[in-house]
Design a protein around this motif. Structure first.
Motif, PDB file in Angstrom:
ATOM      1  N   ARG B  56       0.831  -1.220   0.000  1.00 28.77           N
ATOM      2  CA  ARG B  56       0.000   0.000   0.000  1.00 28.77           C
ATOM      3  C   ARG B  56       0.860   1.263   0.000  1.00 28.77           C
ATOM      4  NH1 ARG B  56      -5.480  -0.740   1.241  1.00 28.77           N
ATOM      5  NH2 ARG B  56      -5.605   1.247   2.304  1.00 28.77           N
ATOM      6  N   LEU B  61      -1.571   4.263  -1.505  1.00 31.42           N
ATOM      7  CA  LEU B  61      -2.782   4.222  -0.669  1.00 31.42           C
ATOM      8  C   LEU B  61      -2.434   4.537   0.787  1.00 31.42           C
ATOM      9  CD1 LEU B  61      -4.666   1.067  -1.993  1.00 31.42           C
ATOM     10  CD2 LEU B  61      -5.439   3.433  -2.107  1.00 31.42           C
ATOM     11  N   ILE B  82      -2.281   7.957  -4.862  1.00 33.01           N
ATOM     12  CA  ILE B  82      -2.355   6.806  -5.785  1.00 33.01           C
ATOM     13  C   ILE B  82      -2.871   7.206  -7.162  1.00 33.01           C
ATOM     14  CG2 ILE B  82      -4.599   6.078  -4.859  1.00 33.01           C
ATOM     15  CD1 ILE B  82      -3.735   3.177  -5.521  1.00 33.01           C
ATOM     16  N   GLU B  83      -3.845   8.126  -7.213  1.00 33.87           N
ATOM     17  CA  GLU B  83      -4.436   8.449  -8.521  1.00 33.87           C
ATOM     18  C   GLU B  83      -3.455   9.152  -9.461  1.00 33.87           C
ATOM     19  OE1 GLU B  83      -5.773   9.460  -5.574  1.00 33.87           O
ATOM     20  OE2 GLU B  83      -6.526  11.525  -5.671  1.00 33.87           O
ATOM     21  N   VAL B  87      -0.435   3.471 -11.297  1.00 35.08           N
ATOM     22  CA  VAL B  87      -0.201   2.071 -10.965  1.00 35.08           C
ATOM     23  C   VAL B  87      -1.480   1.285 -11.266  1.00 35.08           C
ATOM     24  CG1 VAL B  87       1.463   2.609  -9.163  1.00 35.08           C
ATOM     25  CG2 VAL B  87      -0.960   2.382  -8.576  1.00 35.08           C
ATOM     26  N   MET B  89      -3.844  -1.876  -9.883  1.00 37.31           N
ATOM     27  CA  MET B  89      -3.941  -2.627  -8.646  1.00 37.31           C
ATOM     28  C   MET B  89      -5.060  -3.661  -8.738  1.00 37.31           C
ATOM     29  SD  MET B  89      -3.356  -1.082  -4.949  1.00 37.31           S
ATOM     30  CE  MET B  89      -3.216  -2.143  -3.521  1.00 37.31           C
ATOM     31  N   GLY B 109     -10.392   3.044 -16.268  1.00 34.29           N
ATOM     32  CA  GLY B 109      -9.082   3.671 -16.103  1.00 34.29           C
ATOM     33  C   GLY B 109      -8.628   4.446 -17.330  1.00 34.29           C
ATOM     34  N   GLN B 114      -5.243   9.433 -16.717  1.00 34.85           N
ATOM     35  CA  GLN B 114      -4.009   9.273 -15.950  1.00 34.85           C
ATOM     36  C   GLN B 114      -2.854   8.935 -16.893  1.00 34.85           C
ATOM     37  OE1 GLN B 114      -3.724   6.071 -13.200  1.00 34.85           O
ATOM     38  NE2 GLN B 114      -4.638   4.579 -14.553  1.00 34.85           N
TER      39      GLN B 114
END
Lengths: 266, 364
Positions: B56, B61, B82-83, B87, B89, B109, B114
């Motif tokens: 995490r 996160l 994280i955004e 990555v 996940m 996504g 991103q």
């Protein structure tokens, strides 16, 4: 044999109870449609009283609908994000806030209204506008919206959805509109129906907060009971019924499908 | 399977002094580690060992304690949420969005912009199509999530995670919620997928078989610290301590004492044939069940051991016996033997010279 007796006596009791509740409704509706209530049905049926109500009180009906709509918009804009924040937060303060939020439900409407008048009554323009009543309605209905949305959000793995959406690049605002709102929709719809219904029927607060120029439907109803012919008052009740009953049925229907969906998921 | 390249090429991840404390308690001791570009690294350990916390932190996160740093290809991403890390996940519970169809989940996504990737609607649709085909979930594309089985959900979750071509793929116990056969199938599939993508991947699990099958390197963790980092072979054949030896695979710990001549097990006079004692210590000799040689009962051999068979089982490819030693200790031994041992038999064997694990314990 004994079971049958039991069944029929239970049925009789139920029908009796229903009759006890329904007969006054029918009486009231009939009173609004008969020419002369004291003479009864034989005096003839008429829509005259309904038309009279429409002429005399249609402003209260529009006002009530306007306030209910404004109330709905405010509780949606404030209540849904609030429920989202409460659902995400694990802090003790969030729980305390959640508890205080239901206080307006427990405190008598008259007391809230009095407090509002004491505090804001001096602002003349505000005091005289329907916005003053709106504030009372928002205070009273907001907890229902928050609770309703929160109940749905607490029943889904919101944290996981949040994290998954974030990992896919969605910022807070995107997550709220793409994930939270659609998944909270059953709660949002149930809450909305509740807010509109409560706002349209609200009397205590409205009665204290209204001015002769800002009467709402229930206030007008009380007014007509006090000052008009019984037939007019009854016709007014009929109008109120026509407005509120579809909402109640929708609420009931919605609750059922919500429950059915929940049990199907299990 | 279609070959799909990751958008930003492979990413090297460096962790510097990454630690995490919750309420004054340090659940992850400072970790410094480099994960090579394109490598599959497995974080393995029992629950509560800090492996998920480490994952995490890498994902963004969780933010690590002050003084920690996470670098992607040398770029400091420690403070990036994280955004913004780009990555992918995969979660243990899949966390698929129930308000979207399979297709919409996989494509989500690609809509968030991103990784500075702006795709046209047609490009997005084509990418989603590719992903659905690659994960063989094409026929499920327009189903809703609650119409899918566990295995199907996991495929969707994988497709959703890799569709935006992330810099690194993070998998948090992705197979734990599935039943055994499905787990094996999907494990092989994930393995092939990671190889074909050439993506840097970090895989968290408590299952050592999964770790062995998937990892280029395995990080064995316990109680918030790294016990050992190495290839599956290194971890298995050269565990650095008792924890690693017993957590990975089965290990026998024969008790006795070390003398000049070698290891003398309890209840025996002669030492067993073992490597030079100077490299070893403590009062145990550890070895894997399969690193032994069975000896004919009549045959005399130096350094052999013998005990009585307590239980015997035929496993298909080999036999497994539990043998009680003269000192009363029980050992589990395996091998493909010509004759099946039976309970009550005398079992004579020799430990392979290279089979003794370089670990021991002194607290017996």
């Amino acid at each position: 044999m004994q079971r049958k007796t039991l069944f029929y006596s239970a049925l009789a009791l139920t029908l009796l109870t229903v009759a006890f509740l329904v007969v006054p409704v029918i009486m009231s509706v009939m009173a609004g449609l008969t020419k002369n209530f004291f003479l009864g049905i034989k005096s003839g049926l008429t829509l005259e009283w309904v038309v009279q109500v429409w002429d005399l009180y249609q402003d209260t009906i529009w006002r009530s609908m306007g306030i209910a709509l404004a109330c709905l918009i405010i509780t949606l804009v404030a209540g849904v994000p609030a429920a989202y924040a409460l659902a995400l937060s694990k802090s003790r303060w969030a729980r305390i806030f959640e508890e205080t939020l239901i206080l307006p439900v427990a405190i008598p409407g008259l007391a809230i209204a009095l407090a509002l008048i004491q505090t804001y009554g001096g602002f003349r323009e505000f005091r005289m506008s329907w916005a003053f009543i709106l504030v009372g309605h928002v205070l009273y209905t907001l907890p229902f919206m928050v609770r309703s949305v929160l109940a749905v959000l607490s029943s889904i793995p919101l944290h996981e959805y949040e994290e998954a959406a974030a990992s896919l690049g969605a910022a807070k605002r995107r997550r709220f509109f793409d994930i939270v709102v659609p998944n909270a929709m059953p709660g949002i719809l149930a809450g909305s129906l509740m807010v509109v219904t409560l706002s349209i029927g609200e009397f205590n607060l409205s009665w204290m907060l209204h001015t002769p120029l800002t009467k709402t439907l229930p206030v007008g109803l009380a007014d007509s009971y006090a000052s008009m012919r019984l037939e007019v008052a009854s016709a007014y009740t009929l109008v109120f019924f026509i407005m509120i009953v579809p909402l109640l049925i929708a609420m009931q229907k919605f609750g059922e499908t919500g429950r059915a969906r929940k049990s199907a998921r299990r | 399977m279609t070959m799909t390249q990751t958008g930003s090429g492979s990413t090297e991840i460096s962790l510097m002094n990454c630690a995490k404390s919750f309420g004054g308690q340090q659940v992850l001791k400072p970790v410094t580690l480099t994960i090579e570009a394109g490598e599959t690294l497995v974080l393995l350990g029992p629950s509560g060992c800090g492996k998920t916390t480490l994952l995490r932190i890498i994902s963004g996160l969780e933010s690590p304690d002050n003084g920690s740093a996470v670098l992607f290809n040398g770029e400091d991403v420690t403070r990036l949420p994280i955004e913004k890390r780009h990555v992918g996940m995969v979660f243990q519970s899949y966390a698929l969005f129930p308000n979207m169809t399979v297709r919409q989940n996989v494509g989500y996504g690609l809509t968030t912009g991103q990784g500075n990737e702006r795709l046209s609607k047609a490009e997005r649709d084509a990418r989603v199509e590719d992903m659905l085909k690659m994960m063989r979930i094409h026929e499920l594309a327009d189903r809703s999530i609650d119409q899918l089985s566990g295995g199907q959900r996991q495929r969707v979750a994988l497709a959703r995670a890799i569709a935006p071509r992330p810099r690194v793929l993070l998998l948090d116990e992705p197979l734990t919620a599935l039943d055994a056969t499905l787990r094996d199938d999907l494990r092989m599939e994930i393995n092939a997928l990671l190889r074909s993508l050439g993506i840097t991947a970090i895989y968290v699990t408590h299952d050592q078989a999964e770790a062995m099958a998937l990892g280029d390197r395995i990080v064995v963790m316990s109680k918030g610290t790294i016990e050992q980092i190495g290839s599956p072979e290194e971890i298995y054949h050269q565990p650095v301590n008792m924890f690693v030896a017993t957590f990975i695979g089965a290990t026998n710990a024969l008790s006795g004492k070390w003398t000049r001549e070698g290891f003398v097990p309890d209840g025996q006079e002669k030492p067993v044939a073992t490597p030079r004692s100077s490299a070893f210590g403590g009062n145990t000799l550890c070895f894997r069940p399969e690193t032994i040689e069975r000896i004919e009962e009549s045959h005399n051999a130096d350094g052999s051991l013998e005990g009585t068979v307590k239980t015997a089982a035929f496993l298909g490819s080999c036999h497994r016996v539990v043998v009680e030693m003269p000192g009363g200790q029980r050992l589990t031994l395996e091998g493909a033997w010509a004759s099946a041992p039976a309970p009550g038999d005398v079992f004579k064997f020799k430990i392979d010279e290279g089979g003794v694990l370089p670990v021991w314990s002194t607290n017996q």
